[in-house]
Design a protein around this motif. Structure first.
Motif, PDB file in Angstrom:
ATOM      1  N   TYR A   1       6.887 -50.408  15.670  1.00 39.37           N
ATOM      2  CA  TYR A   1       5.400 -50.750  15.885  1.00 39.37           C
ATOM      3  C   TYR A   1       5.304 -51.267  17.366  1.00 39.37           C
ATOM      4  N   PRO A   2       4.239 -50.205  17.958  1.00 35.15           N
ATOM      5  CA  PRO A   2       2.740 -49.847  17.160  1.00 35.15           C
ATOM      6  C   PRO A   2       2.583 -48.374  17.014  1.00 35.15           C
ATOM      7  N   TYR A   3       1.866 -48.447  15.454  1.00 36.49           N
ATOM      8  CA  TYR A   3       1.478 -47.423  15.150  1.00 36.49           C
ATOM      9  C   TYR A   3       0.897 -46.127  15.123  1.00 36.49           C
ATOM     10  N   HIS A   4       0.491 -45.041  15.112  1.00 34.44           N
ATOM     11  CA  HIS A   4      -0.277 -44.079  15.232  1.00 34.44           C
ATOM     12  C   HIS A   4      -0.739 -43.829  13.898  1.00 34.44           C
ATOM     13  N   LEU A   5      -1.691 -43.333  14.026  1.00 32.74           N
ATOM     14  CA  LEU A   5      -2.253 -43.393  12.503  1.00 32.74           C
ATOM     15  C   LEU A   5      -3.043 -42.255  12.245  1.00 32.74           C
ATOM     16  N   PHE A   6      -2.221 -41.444  11.777  1.00 33.54           N
ATOM     17  CA  PHE A   6      -2.575 -39.730  11.006  1.00 33.54           C
ATOM     18  C   PHE A   6      -3.432 -39.415   9.849  1.00 33.54           C
ATOM     19  N   ILE A   7      -4.526 -39.019  10.007  1.00 37.62           N
ATOM     20  CA  ILE A   7      -5.966 -39.447   8.976  1.00 37.62           C
ATOM     21  C   ILE A   7      -5.421 -37.702   8.747  1.00 37.62           C
ATOM     22  N   GLY A   8      -5.602 -36.600   9.267  1.00 33.85           N
ATOM     23  CA  GLY A   8      -5.113 -35.782   8.655  1.00 33.85           C
ATOM     24  C   GLY A   8      -6.634 -34.592   8.433  1.00 33.85           C
ATOM     25  N   ASP A   9      -6.355 -33.317   7.287  1.00 37.02           N
ATOM     26  CA  ASP A   9      -7.861 -33.516   6.819  1.00 37.02           C
ATOM     27  C   ASP A   9      -8.824 -34.115   6.201  1.00 37.02           C
TER      28      ASP A   9
ATOM     29  N   ALA B   1      -8.542 -41.934   3.355  1.00 37.60           N
ATOM     30  CA  ALA B   1      -7.812 -42.442   4.475  1.00 37.60           C
ATOM     31  C   ALA B   1      -7.267 -43.578   4.042  1.00 37.60           C
ATOM     32  N   LYS B   2      -7.918 -44.148   2.882  1.00 34.33           N
ATOM     33  CA  LYS B   2      -7.805 -45.656   2.885  1.00 34.33           C
ATOM     34  C   LYS B   2      -6.379 -46.665   2.913  1.00 34.33           C
TER      35      LYS B   2
ATOM     36  N   PRO C   1      -8.916 -30.814  12.319  1.00 33.58           N
ATOM     37  CA  PRO C   1     -10.034 -30.128  12.355  1.00 33.58           C
ATOM     38  C   PRO C   1     -10.345 -30.118  10.679  1.00 33.58           C
ATOM     39  N   GLY C   2     -11.865 -30.462  10.415  1.00 29.17           N
ATOM     40  CA  GLY C   2     -11.878 -30.340   8.940  1.00 29.17           C
ATOM     41  C   GLY C   2     -11.968 -32.008   9.174  1.00 29.17           C
ATOM     42  N   CYS C   3     -11.721 -33.196   9.480  1.00 32.13           N
ATOM     43  CA  CYS C   3     -11.827 -33.805   8.649  1.00 32.13           C
ATOM     44  C   CYS C   3     -12.907 -34.443   8.793  1.00 32.13           C
ATOM     45  N   GLN C   4     -12.996 -35.236   7.540  1.00 34.96           N
ATOM     46  CA  GLN C   4     -14.187 -35.830   7.655  1.00 34.96           C
ATOM     47  C   GLN C   4     -14.654 -37.196   7.833  1.00 34.96           C
TER      48      GLN C   4
ATOM     49  N   VAL D   1       2.345 -42.694  11.522  1.00 32.54           N
ATOM     50  CA  VAL D   1       2.452 -43.362   9.741  1.00 32.54           C
ATOM     51  C   VAL D   1       0.906 -42.866   9.251  1.00 32.54           C
ATOM     52  N   ILE D   2       1.882 -42.152   8.359  1.00 27.01           N
ATOM     53  CA  ILE D   2       0.562 -41.053   7.667  1.00 27.01           C
ATOM     54  C   ILE D   2      -1.061 -41.837   6.573  1.00 27.01           C
ATOM     55  N   GLY D   3      -1.807 -42.054   7.243  1.00 28.63           N
ATOM     56  CA  GLY D   3      -2.343 -42.786   7.007  1.00 28.63           C
ATOM     57  C   GLY D   3      -3.051 -41.195   5.652  1.00 28.63           C
ATOM     58  N   VAL D   4      -2.800 -40.878   4.740  1.00 29.26           N
ATOM     59  CA  VAL D   4      -3.636 -39.739   4.284  1.00 29.26           C
ATOM     60  C   VAL D   4      -3.372 -39.304   2.970  1.00 29.26           C
ATOM     61  N   ALA D   5      -4.124 -39.796   1.894  1.00 29.37           N
ATOM     62  CA  ALA D   5      -3.724 -38.815   0.673  1.00 29.37           C
ATOM     63  C   ALA D   5      -3.664 -38.057   0.344  1.00 29.37           C
ATOM     64  N   ASN D   6      -4.151 -36.865  -0.247  1.00 24.01           N
ATOM     65  CA  ASN D   6      -4.032 -35.948  -1.329  1.00 24.01           C
ATOM     66  C   ASN D   6      -3.851 -35.808  -2.810  1.00 24.01           C
ATOM     67  N   ARG D   7      -4.665 -35.915  -3.999  1.00 27.45           N
ATOM     68  CA  ARG D   7      -4.053 -35.771  -5.431  1.00 27.45           C
ATOM     69  C   ARG D   7      -3.100 -35.073  -5.143  1.00 27.45           C
TER      70      ARG D   7
END
Lengths: 332, 332
Positions: B4-12, B19-20, B40-43, B65-71
């Protein structure tokens, strides 16, 4: 598909339960078995011919099936002379152990050298979905136990055979290695990754005709600290319409868990029904299956009568007395 | 260990829940985070600096860090320019998704080319034992939920932080990818093979000093058809002394299961306690944690008061009002 007839390896099994894989195949597919092979110190016997690998091949055996399990599911070094000997005699090997034939370099080398196949039936073969919990057509019956290894698979196999003889549509659904070796397909549930357990059972027991019964092999026990999660995933994936309570009359302590007593059949019934009704509010407990193989004829009959009175449910030992009354209760 | 430190990727990310992972890290390890990066399009937004990978590196970031999850948990093609850009800027990558960084050839090639590391925290790193169910010293507290994603991890983290500030011995035990990224170690329970689930939790929460508390991150829900088996294995592996009931005030239908209503807190309490007392007869339910983040201040206060009256248990939203009363009840 695994080639048969089988030769059943029971190794150095220290008790009857340790050879339950071999016993299951011998009881339900006797037409596919030529004999057994044990090691010095083996404490059990299937009651069939003890044959060397060479003699087994002469009797037509095409696959040596590892029919013995030890805690942890590893392939013991002491087994290897027989396993490699079988490959050298021209047989394939089949195993349901956690540790895999394909991960043992000496066995892999011998199989390649001899041109024989290795079947690890515990390795999941499909990409299972995450369970969606949706209701589906067809009916499903599941055995749940007061402990592990109490006769859940035998109960479903016996009921399935009786239903076939009556012309009732049913399918045996295997969820463990013995069941898969008997049926030829199924889901090796205890080797499935946690998130996909319930989904693998939805996949195994899909929508079917309204009057078709899937007879689903149980796993573990809701009361067994080591495997309870597997059992709950099975209940929630199967969405059973009917539960059979399964118990071994000679069992008083949970297998492999020191200090744990078995639940009563009433406790099992309440907990299993509570969990099953979360996904199928119409689920009911329809009967009790007692494994009385360690009891005398007289004690067995007495116990079955007593349990029937205590629970108010149709009760029998389907292997000893036949599963008729359980099938009667199921199709009501 | 992940640098660390981390950079947090929240994607779309299409909503807050997606983004939990990023939010959890930002809330509980703000000292380890330099910023966020979205597409772009991130809510959603974490309320921290939006930085390019180059700027993040200038601020000292060592891991994206990939901080976004999709089903389904896959690595979207649309994410890859950022992920590969981060590697090219000298950062490592860390991910808790089901589908692995190490299985994406272009990402693996870029990591090798740039001399950077890939951390798939969802891959189990240890050989877990089969659970033995034996009682052990030390105390353990576990959050159980009316549904998945209702605030179980937050509750345990908040209680753990409060206990540390009071000088009470405790350890946060992570059982999911966000928890592992926050704590630096743990068991990715939903990726563990079925037979070893409960054993992995015994391994994670070993014997300890008598007055030490393991604060164990919950997973799934006993009432959620997709993941209930994971939850039961966690309860039986942890042998909890104390349970906290967790609920999200805005949730009325089970997440991802169409047609399923949530259980009441009373139903959850009864079922969870029944299961926990199988392995620890002294286990008790000590409080209720309500996630009120979607409610107004007034509605939140009203709901907490009502639930406290209905259940007779100390009730709060530990993130909104602090976890003090839950800690008081725990050590009471």
């Amino acid at each position: 598909m695994i080639k048969y007839p089988y030769h059943l390896f029971i190794g150095d099994a220290q008790d009857k339960a340790a050879a339950k894989v071999a016993r299951g195949i011998k009881d339900w597919r006797p037409d596919r078995v030529v004999g057994q092979i044990s090691l010095p110190g083996c404490q059990t016997d299937l009651g069939i011919d003890e044959l060397t690998v060479e003699d087994a091949v002469k009797h037509g055996a095409r696959t040596l099936v590892i029919g013995v399990a030890n805690r942890g599911g590893f392939i013991a070094e002491s087994w290897k002379p027989v396993l490699i000997g079988a490959l050298e005699a021209g047989m394939d090997l089949a195993s349901g152990l956690h540790n895999l034939l394909q991960d043992e370099p000496d066995i892999v080398a011998a199989a390649e050298r001899c041109g024989c196949q290795l079947h690890d039936v515990r390795v999941p073969r499909a990409e299972y979905p995450i369970a969606n919990g949706q209701r589906r057509s067809g009916k499903r019956c599941l055995g749940v136990g007061t402990d592990v290894s109490v006769g859940k698979m035998y109960t479903m196999l016996a009921m399935h055979r009786e239903m076939a003889s009556r012309g009732i549509q049913s399918t045996f659904r295997a969820t463990g290695q013995t069941g898969i070796l008997i049926e030829g397909n199924g889901v090796p549930l205890d080797a499935v990754v946690a998130d996909f357990m319930a989904g693998s059972i939805e996949w195994l027991t899909p929508a079917n005709e309204n009057d078709h019964w899937d007879m689903v092999e149980g796993q573990g026990s809701l009361f067994h600290a080591s495997y309870s999660g597997v059992t709950l995933a099975l209940i929630h994936g199967a969405q059973p319409d009917a539960l059979i309570l399964c118990h071994d009359a000679s069992r008083h302590r949970m297998r492999g868990l020191s200090g744990y007593r078995l639940p009563t059949l009433t406790q099992l019934s309440e907990v299993a029904l509570t969990m099953a009704q979360m996904v199928n509010p119409d689920c009911r407990v329809i009967g009790v299956s007692i494994n009385t193989s360690e009891l005398s004829e007289r004690d067995a009959a007495k116990m079955i009568e007593d349990v029937g009175k205590d629970t108010g449910l149709p009760t029998t030992d389907p292997f000893r007395y036949g599963p008729d009354i359980l099938v009667d209760a199921l199709i009501g």
